[in-house]
Design an enzyme around this catalytic site. Sequence first.
Site, PDB file in Angstrom:
ATOM      1  N   ASN A 155      15.011   9.741  11.092  1.00 60.97           N
ATOM      2  CA  ASN A 155      16.600   9.367  11.331  1.00 60.97           C
ATOM      3  C   ASN A 155      17.093  10.711  10.265  1.00 60.97           C
ATOM      4  OD1 ASN A 155      18.666   8.516   9.587  1.00 60.97           O
ATOM      5  ND2 ASN A 155      17.951   7.337   7.941  1.00 60.97           N
ATOM      6  N   TRP A 156      17.660  11.877  10.883  1.00 62.13           N
ATOM      7  CA  TRP A 156      18.632  13.221  10.495  1.00 62.13           C
ATOM      8  C   TRP A 156      19.379  13.124   9.229  1.00 62.13           C
ATOM      9  CZ3 TRP A 156      19.032  15.847  14.920  1.00 62.13           C
ATOM     10  CH2 TRP A 156      17.945  16.632  15.774  1.00 62.13           C
ATOM     11  N   LYS A 157      19.887  11.450   8.545  1.00 67.01           N
ATOM     12  CA  LYS A 157      20.767  11.990   7.721  1.00 67.01           C
ATOM     13  C   LYS A 157      22.467  12.194   7.203  1.00 67.01           C
ATOM     14  CE  LYS A 157      17.092   9.494   5.115  1.00 67.01           C
ATOM     15  NZ  LYS A 157      16.406   8.969   3.860  1.00 67.01           N
TER      16      LYS A 157
ATOM     17  N   HIS B 129      20.460   0.620   6.291  1.00 65.55           N
ATOM     18  CA  HIS B 129      20.065   1.477   5.545  1.00 65.55           C
ATOM     19  C   HIS B 129      20.041   1.443   3.919  1.00 65.55           C
ATOM     20  CE1 HIS B 129      17.884   5.314   4.656  1.00 65.55           C
ATOM     21  NE2 HIS B 129      17.464   5.211   5.435  1.00 65.55           N
TER      22      HIS B 129
ATOM     23  N   GLU C 266      20.244   3.033   2.018  1.00 62.84           N
ATOM     24  CA  GLU C 266      21.077   4.183   0.991  1.00 62.84           C
ATOM     25  C   GLU C 266      21.849   3.802   1.571  1.00 62.84           C
ATOM     26  OE1 GLU C 266      19.614   7.608   3.035  1.00 62.84           O
ATOM     27  OE2 GLU C 266      18.012   7.676   2.258  1.00 62.84           O
TER      28      GLU C 266
ATOM     29  N   GLU D  26      11.806  -0.332   4.803  1.00 62.57           N
ATOM     30  CA  GLU D  26      11.341   0.689   4.206  1.00 62.57           C
ATOM     31  C   GLU D  26      11.479   0.257   2.842  1.00 62.57           C
ATOM     32  OE1 GLU D  26      13.339   4.206   6.637  1.00 62.57           O
ATOM     33  OE2 GLU D  26      14.901   3.269   6.227  1.00 62.57           O
TER      34      GLU D  26
ATOM     35  N   GLY E  16      11.829   9.073   0.462  1.00 65.96           N
ATOM     36  CA  GLY E  16      12.239  10.203   0.154  1.00 65.96           C
ATOM     37  C   GLY E  16      11.525  10.775  -1.035  1.00 65.96           C
TER      38      GLY E  16
ATOM     39  N   SER F  72       8.641   8.336   3.664  1.00 66.69           N
ATOM     40  CA  SER F  72       7.937   8.829   3.765  1.00 66.69           C
ATOM     41  C   SER F  72       6.657   9.071   4.500  1.00 66.69           C
ATOM     42  CB  SER F  72       7.711   9.294   2.162  1.00 66.69           C
ATOM     43  OG  SER F  72       8.254   9.509   0.549  1.00 66.69           O
TER      44      SER F  72
ATOM     45  N   GLY G 114      12.547   9.572   8.064  1.00 61.89           N
ATOM     46  CA  GLY G 114      13.565  11.026   6.992  1.00 61.89           C
ATOM     47  C   GLY G 114      13.426  12.398   8.088  1.00 61.89           C
ATOM     48  N   GLY G 115      12.646  12.574   6.121  1.00 63.52           N
ATOM     49  CA  GLY G 115      12.850  13.883   6.325  1.00 63.52           C
ATOM     50  C   GLY G 115      11.912  14.826   6.664  1.00 63.52           C
TER      51      GLY G 115
HETATM   52  P1  PGA Z   1      12.228   9.264   4.158  1.00 66.21           P
HETATM   53  O1  PGA Z   1      13.128   8.806   4.888  1.00 66.21           O
HETATM   54  O2  PGA Z   1      11.165   9.317   5.098  1.00 66.21           O
HETATM   55  O3  PGA Z   1      12.497  11.193   3.800  1.00 66.21           O
HETATM   56  O4  PGA Z   1      11.382   8.491   3.268  1.00 66.21           O
HETATM   57  C1  PGA Z   1      13.346   7.500   5.549  1.00 66.21           C
HETATM   58  C2  PGA Z   1      14.715   6.988   5.542  1.00 66.21           C
HETATM   59  O5  PGA Z   1      15.099   6.455   4.835  1.00 66.21           O
HETATM   60  O6  PGA Z   1      14.499   5.905   7.218  1.00 66.21           O
END
Ligand code: PGA
Length: 247
Positions: free
Chosen positions: A11-13, A98, A100, A167, A173, A211, A232-233
Amino acid sequence: MSELPQIIAGNWKMNMTLTQGRKFIDTLASGLVGKKLARKLLLAPNFTLLSGLVQGCADIGIGLLAQNCAFQDAGAFTGETSVAMLKDVGVGYVLVGHSERRQLFGESDDLLRRKAQAVSGGGLVPIFCVGETLDQRQGGEAFEIVTKQLRSGLDGFPGEKLIIAYEPVWAIGTGQTATAEDARSMHVHIRKFLEVQFPWGEMVPILYGGSAKPENATELLAQPEVNGLLVGGASLDPESFLQIALA
Ligand code: PGA
């Protein structure tokens, strides 16, 4: 216990330009040469990158995942993107709910149910995200919250193609990953819910996110009912995404 093919979804956000995205795919393609990949890879670039990356992704067998969508079919909804538009450019999967989107953009359980139904009704596969906050976990409510999110989000779900992502919000993050035991127990809980709810519940992949990185991928992926990772990251760097894919 279900034995499903594992999925690694990046997930590149709101990161990456088209130029950077193309470079990422080229690097990943080189890294995959000669490797036997047992897992399905998905990538969720921003909307503006989807049509520019679809061919490169298809060439190396990566499925395209959108980060969001509208539930409406079409019309006066400035700034929104329909499921049909996503399908038309070659998207196969859509993230729904998600944390966010839930927390920063106020997406409600009711809205997310409509989105999950729109994605499924439009022939794409939703990755429906659930997870508790730190307060909820510390208050002993994690299982209850996740059950509530699943119950309301999947009420009346019309299809049989579905992916769940667990999640925990406190792990996203933050560098703080759920322990393998935390992940295992919640995934087993989610599996039980799905099996009671749907005749095909044992076929639903359940991904862990929060993470996830090369250092913890192997342990997480070895847990019962962890059928893959939502990253994500660590998905922004082709090397670490590849390491996770091959973990
Ligand atoms: P993260 O993000 O791996 O940076 O914690 C995961 C996500 O939000 O899907």
